[in-house]
Design an enzyme around this catalytic site. Structure first.
Site, short mmCIF file in Angstrom:
data_model
loop_
_atom_site.label_atom_id
_atom_site.label_comp_id
_atom_site.label_asym_id
_atom_site.label_seq_id
_atom_site.Cartn_x
_atom_site.Cartn_y
_atom_site.Cartn_z
N SER A 1 0.83 -1.21 0.00
CA SER A 1 0.00 0.00 0.00
C SER A 1 0.86 1.25 0.00
O SER A 1 0.48 2.26 -0.60
CB SER A 1 -0.95 -0.01 1.20
OG SER A 1 -0.24 -0.14 2.41
N GLU A 2 2.02 1.22 0.68
CA GLU A 2 2.95 2.34 0.59
C GLU A 2 4.39 1.88 0.74
O GLU A 2 4.68 0.86 1.38
CB GLU A 2 2.69 3.41 1.67
CG GLU A 2 1.62 4.42 1.32
CD GLU A 2 0.29 4.09 1.96
OE1 GLU A 2 -0.69 4.77 1.65
OE2 GLU A 2 0.24 3.12 2.74
N THR A 3 5.28 2.66 0.12
CA THR A 3 6.73 2.52 0.30
C THR A 3 7.26 3.89 0.69
O THR A 3 6.87 4.92 0.12
CB THR A 3 7.40 2.03 -0.99
OG1 THR A 3 6.92 0.71 -1.28
CG2 THR A 3 8.91 1.99 -0.85
#
Length: 301
Positions: free
Chosen positions: A60-62
């Site tokens: 979902s995020e980096t």
């Protein structure tokens, strides 16, 4: 022009691929919680390259880390597989733990697109636990027509909402629509119109829709976060939404000015995680805490 018999000039060496670490946040189990990518040295990476790394990982995020001007100060950017987001709680927790593994526990300051976020990391019984302090929160009303569209996209009749918790848009770094489910079964049965909800969220500037139900026996909040604007169906355990949710509960008088809340998320995805939200009297900011653990490397890391 090269002379006869001479070799053409060598092509410039390709830039090395960024080193990506993977962590599961809000858990001590690499197979649980919310996975995040962390690039501890993102110097020289363009926006497109950062987005490409995030898309390849598929989380979902980096988080992408750049040096700040002061010791233990770092600039952070966050990319979902589809776009940059202003703030991400679980990737912040993961980044803080990754930095603590390299530099040691203690205080850090992260300069994010949403503002300055102090983070403290402590080690206890061999586990690293990070606590972030949010930017100033904000609570807004949602227009009736927008609420009706959100419920239609979710497939929730209005009667499925808990009558005591009014829908609101809450932010503590990123905007979330907060909706209370009338039952645990309603929360568990999440099957929504991806494109319809995405379009509404893009129009309203929302990062997730934060759905919750409180267990009347334990007081624990069970939560879920659809995240179609990020290109994923659901964010497993969501720190930014947890911060916004803590602000929501306090602003509407559901908890004391000074409170410690437990949020459990990811159960319905098979990736359970636990978030601790702390509110302090006299300080409108929200503190979000949790552990993080490294996920074993894979061939394309």
């Amino acid at each position: 022009m090269t002379s006869p018999g001479s070799l053409p000039p060598a092509a410039p060496a390709a830039a090395p691929a960024p080193r990506v670490s993977r962590y599961a946040a809000f858990t001590t189990d690499p197979g649980a919680g919310n996975p995040a990518g962390v690039v501890l040295d993102a110097s020289g990476l363009s926006d497109d390259e950062q987005l490409a790394v995030a898309a390849r990982l598929g989380y979902s995020e980096t988080a992408f880390v750049l040096p700040g001007e002061e010791p233990r100060t770092h600039r952070l950017r966050y990319f979902s597989p589809k776009a940059e987001v202003p703030f991400c709680g679980h990737a912040t927790i993961a980044t803080a733990v990754a930095l603590a593994e390299r530099e040691g526990p203690g205080a850090y300051v992260f300069l994010t697109p949403a503002g300055q976020v102090p983070v403290g990391v402590e080690e206890k019984d061999g586990e690293l636990r990070a606590t972030l302090t949010s930017v100033m929160p904000r609570i807004e009303d949602i227009a009736p027509g927008d609420l009706a569209e959100a419920l239609a996209a979710l497939g929730w009749p209005a009667a499925d909402l808990h009558p005591e918790y009014p829908p609101r848009i809450a932010s503590a770094g990123a905007r979330h629509l907060v909706l209370a489910a009338g039952s645990r079964a309603r929360l568990a049965a999440l099957d929504y119109d991806f494109e319809r909800l995405r379009a509404l969220m893009e129009r309203l500037g929302l990062t997730t829709v934060h759905l919750f139900w409180q267990d009347p026996d334990t007081g624990v909040f069970h939560t879920r976060d659809p995240f179609p604007v990020g290109g994923v169906v659901e964010d497993p355990v969501t720190g930014a939404a947890s911060a916004a949710f803590g602000a929501y509960l306090r602003a509407l008088g559901f908890v004391r000015e000074d409170a410690r809340l437990t949020l459990v998320q990811g159960e319905d995805l098979g990736r359970p995680g636990t978030v601790t939200v702390t509110l302090r009297a006299g300080d409108p900011r929200v503190r979000v805490a949790g552990t993080a653990v490294r996920i074993p490397a894979r061939a394309d890391d």
